[in-house]
Every structure is written in C-alpha cells, then in structure tokens.
Write an enzyme that holds these catalytic residues in place. Sequence first.
Site, PDB file in Angstrom:
ATOM      1  N   HIS A   1      68.252  -0.143  53.642  1.00 41.99           N
ATOM      2  CA  HIS A   1      68.722  -1.492  53.329  1.00 41.99           C
ATOM      3  C   HIS A   1      67.588  -2.494  53.554  1.00 41.99           C
ATOM      4  O   HIS A   1      66.822  -2.377  54.513  1.00 41.99           O
ATOM      5  CB  HIS A   1      69.915  -1.839  54.227  1.00 41.99           C
ATOM      6  CG  HIS A   1      70.432  -3.227  54.037  1.00 41.99           C
ATOM      7  ND1 HIS A   1      70.936  -3.681  52.837  1.00 41.99           N
ATOM      8  CD2 HIS A   1      70.534  -4.276  54.912  1.00 41.99           C
ATOM      9  CE1 HIS A   1      71.321  -4.945  52.965  1.00 41.99           C
ATOM     10  NE2 HIS A   1      71.091  -5.322  54.209  1.00 41.99           N
TER      11      HIS A   1
ATOM     12  N   CYS B   1      69.908  -5.113  47.162  1.00 40.39           N
ATOM     13  CA  CYS B   1      69.442  -5.795  48.374  1.00 40.39           C
ATOM     14  C   CYS B   1      67.929  -5.996  48.345  1.00 40.39           C
ATOM     15  O   CYS B   1      67.406  -6.969  48.886  1.00 40.39           O
ATOM     16  CB  CYS B   1      69.867  -5.041  49.626  1.00 40.39           C
ATOM     17  SG  CYS B   1      69.241  -3.345  49.746  1.00 40.39           S
TER      18      CYS B   1
END
Length: 365
Positions: A283, A39
């Site tokens: 994230h 990510c």
Amino acid sequence: METKLVPVETELAPREKVQLRWTRPYGVGAGLWNMGNTCYMNAALQCLTYTPPLANYMLSLQHKPTCHGMRFCMLCAMCHINWALHHPGHVLQPLDAFIAGFHRQHQEDAHEFLMFIVDAMQKSYLPEYTQSDLHSEDRDLVHQIFGGYWKSQIKCLHCGGISDTLDPYLDIALDIKAAQSVKQALTQLVEPEKLGGENAYYCSICLKNMPASKTLSLHMFSKVLIFVLKRFSDFSGEKVSKHVQYSEWLDMQPYASTQNQGALVYALYAVMIHAGMSCHSGHYFSYIKAGDGQWYQMDNNKVTPCDITSVLDQDAYVLFYVQKSNCVRDSSDVSTGGEARALGPDDKDMRATQKLQTASCRGVV
C-alpha cells in the site's frame, strides 16, 4: 591538461525564476478516492500537489489553454492541484486520464508513476519553444523545478588529463544497502571510483586505455530534489525494509562540484511511503507539508494532521525537498501540529547553517 564538457557546448542559459515558497498559505486540500488499486497514483498526486513551485504555477493560471493540438495535455490535467487545494474537507476522484495507458488493474510502482507524470508535463510544455531555442530543456517548467545536472569527471592517473561530462537529472536514486542515512548514501554516491583493468579509461592524450578515477558531483542543482531510495530489487522485486534516517533540513553543498560557496539548504515537504514486503503488493500513502506549515498524512480519502516527528520516523520510499537557501525561516517554515520536541543533531546543524546565511485552469474558483 584537457577539460571538456559534453554534451553542453556553450554556457547554460539562465533559468526563469520560479516561486519556491507558497504565494498564499494554503491549508490542506482534498483527499482522493481509491478507484481500485490506485493508492500509488493518489500518493504521487498528493506529493506533487504540495510541491510549492508547481502549485504556485498552476494556481497562477499561467498555463496556456491552447495545447498545440495535443490529444492530451498533462499540464491541463494537473489543474487537479487547483481543485484539490480549493476543496478542503472533500474527497475527489482523480481524472481517469492520469492512469490511461499506465494502470493495468494491479499494484503499480508509485515512483514510476510519479516520473511518468513529470515526463508527461515536460512533453506538454516543450512545444511552446521552437527547435532553434538553445537549451530549451532548461527553460521549460519541469526542468526549472525538477531539473539539474550531474558532472561526471574522469581523470587519467598517468597524464592528469581531465574529461568532464554534464548529464541532466529529474530525480536522484540512492543505494541504501550500505547506508544508514540519506546523507551517507549521498556521500557514497559522490565518492571517487577507480577505473582499471577491463574498465580502464581510454585517454585521448595517452591514446590508450589507462587507469583513471571517476568522480560524480552535482553541477547545477534543481529547485526541488526528488530522492528515490532503492528499496526494490530489479530482479525479484523484494524490498529492503530497513529504516534510513533523513532530516527535515538538508545541506547539499558537500555534494556540489564547486565547494566553499556557503550552505545550500533544502527543506523536506513531502514523503512517499510503501507499506509491504515487495513491489508487487502493499500500500502507498504519503505525508505532505501544507502551505500553512502543518504536516498531514494523506492516505487515499483520509487526511490526518501529524507532526514532523511522526514524518521522520517513517521508512521512506521517495523524499521531496525544496530549496530554501538565502530564505529567512518564518511561521510557514516551522513544523506545527505537535508538541515541542528536543533538538536533534540535524536541527543543531541547521542552526549553525542559518548563522552562515541571512478540466481548465481558468474555471477553478
């Protein structure tokens, strides 16, 4: 009074022009697959994809196909931009080459990866100039877009002697521990610092250590400003999670070496976000402004339209601004995708400011 500039010995060569505004009003492009803890890569690539001068360059197919015998050319890899923008509604898998030698199958820092890409693009471009070229670092693509110069000025408080040093930058790190906004962090960064005691300055005129003041200012501005908010501890990796205010428009003139030159306005076009408690987990995703003026949240394969209000509410990690001075705002400069919002202080400042101004790239279809 002595003034010297180090290491630049002659006047800086003029830079080639780069297109700061989208040459075509591209809408949002493709989402990106997460290939397993990637990510951070996807967030960085999306921010670079919607960097107008970089996208314009890649879309113009100017990059030479011959890469000087290099095993890997990052500028060729960045034809990713072309593929992404020409495939809206699709989800692409980024090239494995982007993370070769970088990814170690666990969470990485998105800012570190971003600068890895920028540095690799620079190395791809520099061989096109000979070593005899003066200031070649100012003529390569990366420095035309991301590069500028800090001026560090030290003044002896005894004799008044001044020493000026120019240092290049590609991004700007902001300490946010004592700052509530990006503007406040920038103001703190350029505040004069006293040098004395063990940190006394050796004055070449007085010929001994003397008390002095040190001032940092921006001497030459980059066309694109990358601000990294220092959210992670260098030792523990723990995160500073507080909200730091930032605006859609930013006047950088107060931080310039030369004042009274009129507003120097930059427009926000991308924001990188880290969700989590430390740099070791969490994230990454991003918000970008497409060429048609619409904002989107880019979260791996998910591409979601949003408005500027949502963007400004985020706890940003990295902010991307492009220079807008002397440009009249048109429809592509107006944030869309949401209802009309009340003007805030930064919008009113902007109104006042405006009154003072008037694989191979060739194969992409």
